[in-house]
Design a protein around this motif. Structure first.
Motif, PDB file in Angstrom:
ATOM      1  N   VAL A 118      24.244  97.726  24.180  1.00  0.00           N
ATOM      2  CA  VAL A 118      22.663  97.425  24.550  1.00  0.00           C
ATOM      3  C   VAL A 118      22.150  98.749  24.715  1.00  0.00           C
ATOM      4  O   VAL A 118      22.536  99.543  25.514  1.00  0.00           O
ATOM      5  N   GLU A 119      20.977  99.155  23.979  1.00  0.00           N
ATOM      6  CA  GLU A 119      20.210 100.293  24.005  1.00  0.00           C
ATOM      7  C   GLU A 119      18.947  99.887  24.663  1.00  0.00           C
ATOM      8  O   GLU A 119      18.111  99.192  23.875  1.00  0.00           O
ATOM      9  N   LEU A 120      18.633 100.581  25.864  1.00  0.00           N
ATOM     10  CA  LEU A 120      17.281 100.299  26.165  1.00  0.00           C
ATOM     11  C   LEU A 120      16.567 101.478  26.275  1.00  0.00           C
ATOM     12  O   LEU A 120      16.893 102.466  26.941  1.00  0.00           O
ATOM     13  N   GLN A 121      15.315 101.707  25.768  1.00  0.00           N
ATOM     14  CA  GLN A 121      14.523 102.963  25.848  1.00  0.00           C
ATOM     15  C   GLN A 121      13.322 102.706  26.720  1.00  0.00           C
ATOM     16  O   GLN A 121      12.595 101.514  26.463  1.00  0.00           O
ATOM     17  N   GLN A 122      13.154 103.540  27.441  1.00  0.00           N
ATOM     18  CA  GLN A 122      12.216 103.173  28.792  1.00  0.00           C
ATOM     19  C   GLN A 122      10.596 103.463  27.961  1.00  0.00           C
ATOM     20  O   GLN A 122      10.477 104.146  27.185  1.00  0.00           O
ATOM     21  N   GLY A 123       9.938 102.465  28.753  1.00  0.00           N
ATOM     22  CA  GLY A 123       8.625 102.481  28.342  1.00  0.00           C
ATOM     23  C   GLY A 123       7.721 103.343  29.496  1.00  0.00           C
ATOM     24  O   GLY A 123       8.044 103.994  30.195  1.00  0.00           O
ATOM     25  N   ALA A 124       6.311 103.147  29.139  1.00  0.00           N
ATOM     26  CA  ALA A 124       5.515 104.146  30.288  1.00  0.00           C
ATOM     27  C   ALA A 124       5.593 103.520  31.468  1.00  0.00           C
ATOM     28  O   ALA A 124       5.298 104.271  32.527  1.00  0.00           O
ATOM     29  N   ALA A 125       5.932 102.095  31.876  1.00  0.00           N
ATOM     30  CA  ALA A 125       5.807 101.705  33.118  1.00  0.00           C
ATOM     31  C   ALA A 125       7.212 101.713  33.810  1.00  0.00           C
ATOM     32  O   ALA A 125       7.365 101.133  34.862  1.00  0.00           O
ATOM     33  N   PHE A 126       8.112 102.186  33.240  1.00  0.00           N
ATOM     34  CA  PHE A 126       9.684 102.106  33.547  1.00  0.00           C
ATOM     35  C   PHE A 126       9.604 103.017  35.001  1.00  0.00           C
ATOM     36  O   PHE A 126       9.303 104.062  35.109  1.00  0.00           O
ATOM     37  N   GLN A 127      10.294 102.149  36.184  1.00  0.00           N
ATOM     38  CA  GLN A 127      10.323 102.949  37.321  1.00  0.00           C
ATOM     39  C   GLN A 127      11.602 102.397  38.012  1.00  0.00           C
ATOM     40  O   GLN A 127      11.521 101.626  39.087  1.00  0.00           O
ATOM     41  N   TYR A 128      12.700 102.476  37.199  1.00  0.00           N
ATOM     42  CA  TYR A 128      14.235 101.996  37.751  1.00  0.00           C
ATOM     43  C   TYR A 128      14.471 100.533  37.982  1.00  0.00           C
ATOM     44  O   TYR A 128      14.654 100.509  39.100  1.00  0.00           O
ATOM     45  N   PRO A 129      13.750  99.834  37.233  1.00  0.00           N
ATOM     46  CA  PRO A 129      14.020  98.462  37.407  1.00  0.00           C
ATOM     47  C   PRO A 129      15.618  98.055  37.415  1.00  0.00           C
ATOM     48  O   PRO A 129      16.751  98.720  36.715  1.00  0.00           O
ATOM     49  N   MET A 130      15.901  97.013  38.178  1.00  0.00           N
ATOM     50  CA  MET A 130      17.324  96.399  38.141  1.00  0.00           C
ATOM     51  C   MET A 130      17.293  95.474  37.044  1.00  0.00           C
ATOM     52  O   MET A 130      16.248  94.923  36.647  1.00  0.00           O
ATOM     53  N   PHE A 131      18.512  95.042  36.598  1.00  0.00           N
ATOM     54  CA  PHE A 131      18.626  94.202  35.357  1.00  0.00           C
ATOM     55  C   PHE A 131      19.891  93.477  35.405  1.00  0.00           C
ATOM     56  O   PHE A 131      20.814  93.936  36.109  1.00  0.00           O
ATOM     57  N   ALA A 132      19.920  92.606  34.698  1.00  0.00           N
ATOM     58  CA  ALA A 132      21.209  91.723  34.588  1.00  0.00           C
ATOM     59  C   ALA A 132      21.143  91.526  32.911  1.00  0.00           C
ATOM     60  O   ALA A 132      20.159  91.173  32.249  1.00  0.00           O
ATOM     61  N   LEU A 133      22.541  91.506  32.306  1.00  0.00           N
ATOM     62  CA  LEU A 133      22.728  91.056  30.769  1.00  0.00           C
ATOM     63  C   LEU A 133      23.880  90.133  31.024  1.00  0.00           C
ATOM     64  O   LEU A 133      24.773  90.299  31.594  1.00  0.00           O
ATOM     65  N   TRP A 134      23.661  89.242  30.215  1.00  0.00           N
ATOM     66  CA  TRP A 134      24.593  87.969  30.326  1.00  0.00           C
ATOM     67  C   TRP A 134      24.819  87.270  28.915  1.00  0.00           C
ATOM     68  O   TRP A 134      23.640  87.365  28.070  1.00  0.00           O
TER      69      TRP A 134
END
Length: 348
Positions: free
Chosen positions: A137-153
């Motif tokens: 999984v590749e995530l490219q950060q956007g303009a509002a990216f501020q270190y979000p927590m996340f889950a992948l399932w």
């Protein structure tokens, strides 16, 4: 060969190479200039070869340092070594060394109305995760990216939770580095945040001792797939088992605090003890989904995770809200999320 003639030839070719090189650096590509530069570069190389043959004895003395003092004998090896280091640094794209090229490239692009953007990615390898399919999984950060927590399932085609593929450690342990403030300093502490990733938590369906679905007091099913929250663009390499002939879904839920907007303000839900009380809230968590068809279980396939909804603002339920009109800047946390599924190669 006559040294004067050879010298004049080399001087004229160097002059042409200097002018054409400067033009190519400051002005967008032109075939005539590039052709001129290429032809005279070949002539220059031929001239240098003749120069070496014509002056091999004195040049050999220069390189060997014959009749020079002890320290001057090391001049040639030192220059050759520095040249080699510079070449390697440029080829390896070490920070700062390609700044001159990058500036010229940017200048030429501006003249053409073009722009280039480069991205650095944090790579996360889950080596303990087992399975017959590689999941990337590749995530490219956007303009509002501020270190979000996340889950992948992973879920089956009916939406039943199967397993977590990656989870931010702060969620899997409920322990935050800035958990409690003692005096002027923050200390790690357990903080219960049901509003963090509510859709994933309810899909997982395991209640903690305090009745919340966010993990607490250890979660053995998450130990091998939890890690630090990335601080920018990232690529996750994990694994899972997919059965041929079945359909699956891979979901990613992300959330970051205090990204208020006109619909989700500090006073939007005054009677909610989490949203208007202990929660570190803002716009709710966002859920992205990719449907994996039967054909993806046998070959390498790429998918775009699409925004499909958001979780409950305070994590009270596991409902997925699909009306996205009230979600604004949070849509720009991720610029894109790409999923790659590939069967593990088995040795024969």
């Amino acid at each position: 060969m006559n040294r004067r003639l050879l010298g004049n030839i080399l001087l004229s070719t160097v002059l042409i190479l200097t002018i054409s090189g400067a033009v190519m650096y400051f002005i967008p590509f032109k075939k005539t200039v590039a052709s001129l530069h290429t032809v005279f570069a070949i002539l220059f190389c031929a001239g240098i070869l003749l120069h070496l043959l014509n002056n091999k004895i004195p040049l050999g003395n220069y390189v060997s340092g014959r009749r020079q003092t002890r320290w001057r004998k090391y001049q040639s090896p030192l220059i050759f070594g520095m040249t080699l280091l510079l070449v390697l640094g440029l080829m390896l794209d070490l920070p700062g060394l390609n700044a001159i090229y990058d500036w010229g490239n940017s200048l030429r692009n501006r003249q053409l109305g073009k722009s280039e953007t480069s991205f650095d990615y944090e790579v996360i390898e889950l080596e303990q995760k087992q399975g017959d399919h590689q999941i990337k999984v590749e995530l490219q950060q956007g303009a509002a990216f501020q270190y979000p927590m996340f889950a992948l399932w992973l879920e089956d085609s009916l939406g039943n939770y199967l397993e977590t593929l990656y989870i931010s450690r702060v969620i899997s342990t409920s322990t935050y580095d800035f958990g409690i403030k003692l005096g002027r300093r923050w200390k790690p502490a357990v903080v219960r945040r049901p509003e963090g990733l509510p859709y994933w938590a309810h899909q997982r369906g395991i209640q903690a001792s305090d009745g919340l679905y966010i993990p607490l007091d250890g979660a053995p099913d998450l130990d091998a797939v939890s890690g630090a929250t990335p601080v920018g663009n990232f690529v996750i390499h994990t694994r899972t088992t997919l059965q041929s002939g079945k359909k699956y879904r891979i979901l990613l839920e992300l959330n970051q605090s205090y990204d208020w907007n006109e619909y989700f303000t500090k006073t939007s839900f005054p009677d909610d003890p989490i949203y208007s009380g202990s929660g570190r809230v803002g716009q709710p968590s966002l859920v992205y989904t990719a449907e994996i068809g039967q054909q993806a279980c046998g070959e390498k396939r790429h998918f775009l995770l699409k925004l499909t909804g958001y979780g409950h603002p305070s994590g009270k339920t596991g409902e997925l809200f699909t009306a996205l009109e009230k979600i604004t800047t949070a849509k720009n946390i991720a610029d894109r999320i790409i999923l790659t599924v590939e069967r593990e190669k088995t040795e024969r």
